[in-house]
Design an enzyme around this catalytic site. Structure first.
Site, PDB file in Angstrom:
ATOM      1  N   ASP A  15       1.164   3.433   2.964  1.00  0.00           N
ATOM      2  CA  ASP A  15       2.608   3.506   2.729  1.00  0.00           C
ATOM      3  C   ASP A  15       3.363   2.518   3.624  1.00  0.00           C
ATOM      4  O   ASP A  15       2.939   2.243   4.751  1.00  0.00           O
ATOM      5  CB  ASP A  15       3.095   4.943   2.998  1.00  0.00           C
ATOM      6  CG  ASP A  15       4.465   5.192   2.392  1.00  0.00           C
ATOM      7  OD1 ASP A  15       4.870   4.450   1.483  1.00  0.00           O
ATOM      8  OD2 ASP A  15       5.142   6.135   2.842  1.00  0.00           O
ATOM      9  N   HIS A  32       3.782  -5.398  -1.534  1.00  0.00           N
ATOM     10  CA  HIS A  32       2.533  -4.898  -2.130  1.00  0.00           C
ATOM     11  C   HIS A  32       1.446  -5.968  -2.066  1.00  0.00           C
ATOM     12  O   HIS A  32       0.281  -5.660  -1.845  1.00  0.00           O
ATOM     13  CB  HIS A  32       2.778  -4.461  -3.574  1.00  0.00           C
ATOM     14  CG  HIS A  32       3.749  -3.320  -3.684  1.00  0.00           C
ATOM     15  ND1 HIS A  32       3.673  -2.204  -2.878  1.00  0.00           N
ATOM     16  CD2 HIS A  32       4.819  -3.120  -4.493  1.00  0.00           C
ATOM     17  CE1 HIS A  32       4.659  -1.373  -3.188  1.00  0.00           C
ATOM     18  NE2 HIS A  32       5.374  -1.904  -4.151  1.00  0.00           N
ATOM     19  N   LEU A 126     -21.253   0.676   0.764  1.00  0.00           N
ATOM     20  CA  LEU A 126     -20.016   1.442   0.997  1.00  0.00           C
ATOM     21  C   LEU A 126     -19.412   1.807  -0.356  1.00  0.00           C
ATOM     22  O   LEU A 126     -19.426   0.990  -1.278  1.00  0.00           O
ATOM     23  CB  LEU A 126     -19.041   0.571   1.800  1.00  0.00           C
ATOM     24  CG  LEU A 126     -17.733   1.180   2.290  1.00  0.00           C
ATOM     25  CD1 LEU A 126     -17.362   0.579   3.651  1.00  0.00           C
ATOM     26  CD2 LEU A 126     -16.573   0.951   1.338  1.00  0.00           C
TER      27      LEU A 126
HETATM   28  C1  IPE Z   1       2.467   7.617  -1.654  1.00  0.00           C
HETATM   29  O1  IPE Z   1       3.525   6.858  -1.197  1.00  0.00           O
HETATM   30  C2  IPE Z   1       1.742   6.913  -2.760  1.00  0.00           C
HETATM   31  C3  IPE Z   1       1.024   5.711  -2.387  1.00  0.00           C
HETATM   32  C4  IPE Z   1       0.875   5.221  -1.187  1.00  0.00           C
HETATM   33  C5  IPE Z   1       0.383   5.009  -3.468  1.00  0.00           C
HETATM   34  P1  IPE Z   1       5.009   7.082  -1.723  1.00  0.00           P
HETATM   35  O2  IPE Z   1       5.847   6.096  -1.019  1.00  0.00           O
HETATM   36  O3  IPE Z   1       5.032   7.039  -3.205  1.00  0.00           O
HETATM   37  O4  IPE Z   1       5.332   8.565  -1.227  1.00  0.00           O
HETATM   38  P2  IPE Z   1       6.727   9.310  -1.062  1.00  0.00           P
HETATM   39  O5  IPE Z   1       7.499   9.107  -2.326  1.00  0.00           O
HETATM   40  O6  IPE Z   1       7.429   8.682   0.105  1.00  0.00           O
HETATM   41  O7  IPE Z   1       6.378  10.734  -0.772  1.00  0.00           O
HETATM   42  C1  IPE Z   2       3.235   2.208  -0.650  1.00  0.00           C
HETATM   43  O1  IPE Z   2       4.301   1.495  -0.147  1.00  0.00           O
HETATM   44  C2  IPE Z   2       2.625   1.565  -1.866  1.00  0.00           C
HETATM   45  C3  IPE Z   2       2.898   2.266  -3.127  1.00  0.00           C
HETATM   46  C4  IPE Z   2       3.505   3.409  -3.252  1.00  0.00           C
HETATM   47  C5  IPE Z   2       2.476   1.594  -4.337  1.00  0.00           C
HETATM   48  P1  IPE Z   2       5.782   1.809  -0.620  1.00  0.00           P
HETATM   49  O2  IPE Z   2       6.103   0.912  -1.759  1.00  0.00           O
HETATM   50  O3  IPE Z   2       5.948   3.259  -0.881  1.00  0.00           O
HETATM   51  O4  IPE Z   2       6.587   1.383   0.658  1.00  0.00           O
HETATM   52  P2  IPE Z   2       7.913   2.084   1.214  1.00  0.00           P
HETATM   53  O5  IPE Z   2       7.570   3.504   1.510  1.00  0.00           O
HETATM   54  O6  IPE Z   2       8.957   1.968   0.148  1.00  0.00           O
HETATM   55  O7  IPE Z   2       8.228   1.286   2.428  1.00  0.00           O
HETATM   56 MG    MG Z   3       6.522   4.799   0.306  1.00  0.00          MG
END
Ligand code: IPE
Ligand code: IPE
Ligand code: MG
Length: 240
Positions: A15, A32, A126
């Site tokens: 995240d 990303h 792995l």
């Molecule tokens: C969780 O992250 C999903 C992934 C890392 C793929 P999110 O950014 O979607 O989670 P929330 O919405 O903050 O809970």
């Molecule tokens: C996690 O990073 C990746 C996915 C959910 C695909 P985010 O895109 O949720 O990043 P933040 O939380 O908005 O910074």
């Molecule tokens: Mg996020």
């Protein structure tokens, strides 16, 4: 007290990509992309440290609710990873598995996932599970539905065996980057006895040193699985 062990199975909620990009005045998709670089490095580092299973959360059941350009950017990144990364992973002995509901993905991507899995199925160095269009609730529901369709009794054991991650043991360590302290529908069943590690580092910044910190934290934990410390301790040495 310390077990000093390397976790067999590490799972990661990657995240913070969006915030990493926004802080640099870049579009979220740039975050990303950078996240994919971090993942490539993390996989290699896990292998160096002796981790045998790495499971990552790449796209949740709920991430469809993001702006359409971000969703399509993530789909393109998946297609790019299938084309560019999988041949390399194959050579490195990594077995790739995709975990999640494929029904919503395009025919082309579905074929790419199946090909990547078949192509790396013989690898044993792995296991790399990529959770894509995955949700812990989806997994429990699909497992229960599969058992019901086969007329099988639903027990902890049968449900465990019908889950999408039945090919690996439960994660020993779940890491979440990006500062949030929640699971966001990741591995709800399998997390029952996982050690949880949260860091404020954003995923694109999670490097080898950050992974080592998480591993050191894990090594200092005492996993009791319901027992007492005394039950786990080696028998005390008798005084001479
Ligand atoms: C969780 O992250 C999903 C992934 C890392 C793929 P999110 O950014 O979607 O989670 P929330 O919405 O903050 O809970
Ligand atoms: C996690 O990073 C990746 C996915 C959910 C695909 P985010 O895109 O949720 O990043 P933040 O939380 O908005 O910074
Ligand atoms: Mg996020």
């Amino acid at each position: 007290m310390t077990q000093g062990a390397i976790p067999h199975h590490v799972a990661i909620v990657m995240d913070g990509n969006g915030r990493w990009a926004t802080r640099r005045y870049l579009p979220r998709v740039a975050g990303h992309k950078k996240g994919m670089d971090a993942l490539r490095a993390c996989l290699r580092h896990c292998d160096e440290r002796g981790v045998k299973v790495l499971t990552v959360f790449a796209f949740s059941s709920e991430n469809w609710n993001r702006p359409p350009e971000e969703v399509s950017g993530l789909m393109e990144l998946l297609a790019l990873a299938l084309a560019r990364e999988v041949p390399q992973l194959k050579n490195e002995g990594v077995r790739v598995k995709f975990v999640g509901d494929r029904a919503a993905l395009s025919e082309k991507v579905r074929a790419g996932l199946a090909h990547a899995e078949a192509d790396t199925a013989g690898n044993t160095r792995l296991v790399f599970n990529v959770c894509f269009n995955y949700g812990g609730r989806w997994d429990i529901a699909q497992a229960a539905a599969a058992l019901a369709a086969r007329g099988e009794a639903i027990t902890e054991q049968s449900l465990d065996g019908a889950l999408a991650l039945a090919h690996v043991p439960a994660p020993d360590l779940i890491i979440r980057t990006g500062g949030e302290r929640r699971l966001s529908n990741f591995l709800l069943w399998q997390a029952a006895y996982s050690e949880l590690y949260f860091t404020d580092k954003l995923w694109p910044e999670f490097d080898g040193a950050a992974l080592d910190e998480a591993l050191a934290d894990y090594a200092a934990r005492e996993r009791r699985f319901g027992r007492t410390s005394e039950q786990l301790a080696p028998p005390a040495r008798r005084a001479a």
